[in-house]
Design a protein around this motif. Structure first.
Motif, PDB file in Angstrom:
ATOM      1  N   ARG A 189      48.459  50.346  47.633  1.00  0.00           N
ATOM      2  CA  ARG A 189      47.778  51.060  48.883  1.00  0.00           C
ATOM      3  C   ARG A 189      46.692  50.633  49.388  1.00  0.00           C
ATOM      4  O   ARG A 189      45.794  49.764  49.024  1.00  0.00           O
ATOM      5  CB  ARG A 189      47.509  52.260  48.256  1.00  0.00           C
ATOM      6  CG  ARG A 189      48.037  52.879  47.041  1.00  0.00           C
ATOM      7  CD  ARG A 189      49.862  53.511  47.486  1.00  0.00           C
ATOM      8  NE  ARG A 189      49.769  54.228  48.729  1.00  0.00           N
ATOM      9  CZ  ARG A 189      50.049  55.320  48.442  1.00  0.00           C
ATOM     10  NH1 ARG A 189      50.207  55.545  47.523  1.00  0.00           N
ATOM     11  NH2 ARG A 189      50.323  56.627  48.989  1.00  0.00           N
TER      12      ARG A 189
ATOM     13  N   ILE B 286      43.410  52.810  51.808  1.00  0.00           N
ATOM     14  CA  ILE B 286      43.056  54.176  51.226  1.00  0.00           C
ATOM     15  C   ILE B 286      42.327  54.274  52.302  1.00  0.00           C
ATOM     16  O   ILE B 286      41.521  53.063  52.653  1.00  0.00           O
ATOM     17  CB  ILE B 286      43.241  54.564  50.488  1.00  0.00           C
ATOM     18  CG1 ILE B 286      43.880  54.939  49.067  1.00  0.00           C
ATOM     19  CG2 ILE B 286      42.275  55.957  50.358  1.00  0.00           C
ATOM     20  CD1 ILE B 286      43.551  55.190  48.216  1.00  0.00           C
TER      21      ILE B 286
ATOM     22  N   GLN C 117      43.372  55.429  42.684  1.00  0.00           N
ATOM     23  CA  GLN C 117      44.600  55.484  43.685  1.00  0.00           C
ATOM     24  C   GLN C 117      45.368  55.752  42.538  1.00  0.00           C
ATOM     25  O   GLN C 117      47.059  55.751  43.483  1.00  0.00           O
ATOM     26  CB  GLN C 117      44.863  54.051  43.863  1.00  0.00           C
ATOM     27  CG  GLN C 117      43.931  53.363  44.853  1.00  0.00           C
ATOM     28  CD  GLN C 117      43.775  52.485  45.279  1.00  0.00           C
ATOM     29  OE1 GLN C 117      45.296  52.056  45.541  1.00  0.00           O
ATOM     30  NE2 GLN C 117      43.153  51.332  45.544  1.00  0.00           N
TER      31      GLN C 117
ATOM     32  N   LEU D 125      47.021  57.714  52.944  1.00  0.00           N
ATOM     33  CA  LEU D 125      47.002  56.799  51.912  1.00  0.00           C
ATOM     34  C   LEU D 125      48.160  55.905  52.631  1.00  0.00           C
ATOM     35  O   LEU D 125      49.104  56.546  52.412  1.00  0.00           O
ATOM     36  CB  LEU D 125      47.435  57.228  50.607  1.00  0.00           C
ATOM     37  CG  LEU D 125      46.436  58.279  49.859  1.00  0.00           C
ATOM     38  CD1 LEU D 125      46.772  59.778  50.454  1.00  0.00           C
ATOM     39  CD2 LEU D 125      46.811  57.836  48.343  1.00  0.00           C
TER      40      LEU D 125
END
Length: 333
Positions: A76, A78, A186, A332
């Motif tokens: 991910r 972010i 996360q 995200l």
């Protein structure tokens, strides 16, 4: 005198109409934010370097990472952003927020919070400096298994901080809401709240409220107040209030009403998966004029957490919100 243990970096943004919108980057201490809001609106960048005490604090409770609100993990990317605007209520700015990233004990943590003060700013200001400090202290010293069972540690940290406030910070009047969110590696989001500041999460196109608004008319909340010897007033044309004074059943401070309210937070744990799109925390200056769904629709296509936070506040102003507004958006990718 308050002890300040964190550090802060600011970056001034352009003022957008109305003039009292201020863009603040990487906030973690309330005195500096207060100075920006009250005294330093026309200054350029204000940088503060960690001293020896702050270095020790960082080693004990985690390093604040300097990547401008962005972090990338294995799967991910972010980005978080935040924005505040002083309202038109003639009491000065009473909102404070936290939006930062830390590494602690091998965990990547995103720390996010909204504190909406009432009857003064002192309680919200104290929470801004001390609440996450107390939460992380609970994690390290008292309950190292926080990651598996965080609710009890959060409740203890909220109670401890409230005791400090009642003893050292404020008299009979003055209090604050709080909504805190900890993003762990996360993958997991731990949210706690008291009052009517709110957090929502959008997953796979569906928006979900992940906090409880502590409205005095809600059956559970009204029953709790009455069981403590208090009452909820329901005067025509006015909002419901505990003992005719406070528009929420849970808050920090408010010593005059403490026998009839509580600081015990509702705690929610959410799994963060590939379908999770964004998280929004905001004070009621936003939620009074927009629904959860409208907030989600407003920022759904935005990639930047910072731009999303600014857009939400601008929309609230266009809809006539007169209260202080603070907002944190975590996107995200």
């Amino acid at each position: 005198m308050e002890e300040h243990t964190d550090f802060v970096r600011f970056k001034r943004g352009k003022l957008r109409q109305p003039k009292n919108i201020i863009k603040i980057k990487r906030t973690s201490t309330p005195d500096d934010v207060a100075a920006v809001l009250a005294k330093e609106r026309n200054r350029d960048n204000n940088k503060h370097t960690k001293g020896d005490d702050e270095e020790d604090e960082a080693k004990e409770y985690g390093d604040v990472l300097d990547f401008g609100g962005e972090v990338s993990g294995k799967n991910r990317h972010i980005t978080h952003g935040f924005h505040l605007v002083e309202g038109k209520m003639k009491h000065g700015m009473e909102d404070f927020l936290v939006a930062e990233n830390r590494k602690m004990k091998g965990y990547d943590l995103g720390l996010y919070a909204i504190f909406d003060g009432h009857s003064g700013r002192k309680v919200a200001q104290y929470l801004h400096t001390h609440l996450f400090h107390n939460i992380l202290k609970e994690v390290i010293i008292i309950e190292p298994d926080f990651w598996e069972n965080p609710a009890s540690a959060l409740k203890r940290a909220y109670k401890k901080t409230d005791n400090e406030i009642l003893k050292n910070v404020v008299g009979a009047r003055g209090g604050s809401t709080a909504v805190t969110a900890i993003l762990i590696n996360q993958k997991q989001l731990v949210v706690a709240n008291v009052g009517d500041s709110r957090a929502v999460l959008c997953r796979n196109g569906e928006v979900k409220q992940i906090t409880v608004d502590h409205d005095p008319l809600k059956r559970k909340e009204k029953k709790m107040v009455e069981s403590k010897g208090g009452f909820v007033s329901e005067k025509p044309g006015n909002i419901p209030r505990v003992d005719g004074q406070l528009a929420m059943t849970r808050a920090f401070g408010d010593a005059k009403l403490k026998e009839h309210i509580t600081v015990e937070p509702d705690v929610t744990i959410e799994k963060i998966d590939k379908e999770t799109e964004f998280i929004v925390l905001a004070s009621d200056g936003l939620w009074k004029v927009t629904s959860n769904e409208e907030v989600a629709d407003c920022i759904r296509e935005m990639k930047s957490g910072q731009k999303a936070a600014e857009e939400l506040i601008e929309e609230a102003l266009l809809r006539g919100s007169k209260d202080d507004i603070s907002c944190v958006v975590v996107k995200l990718g």
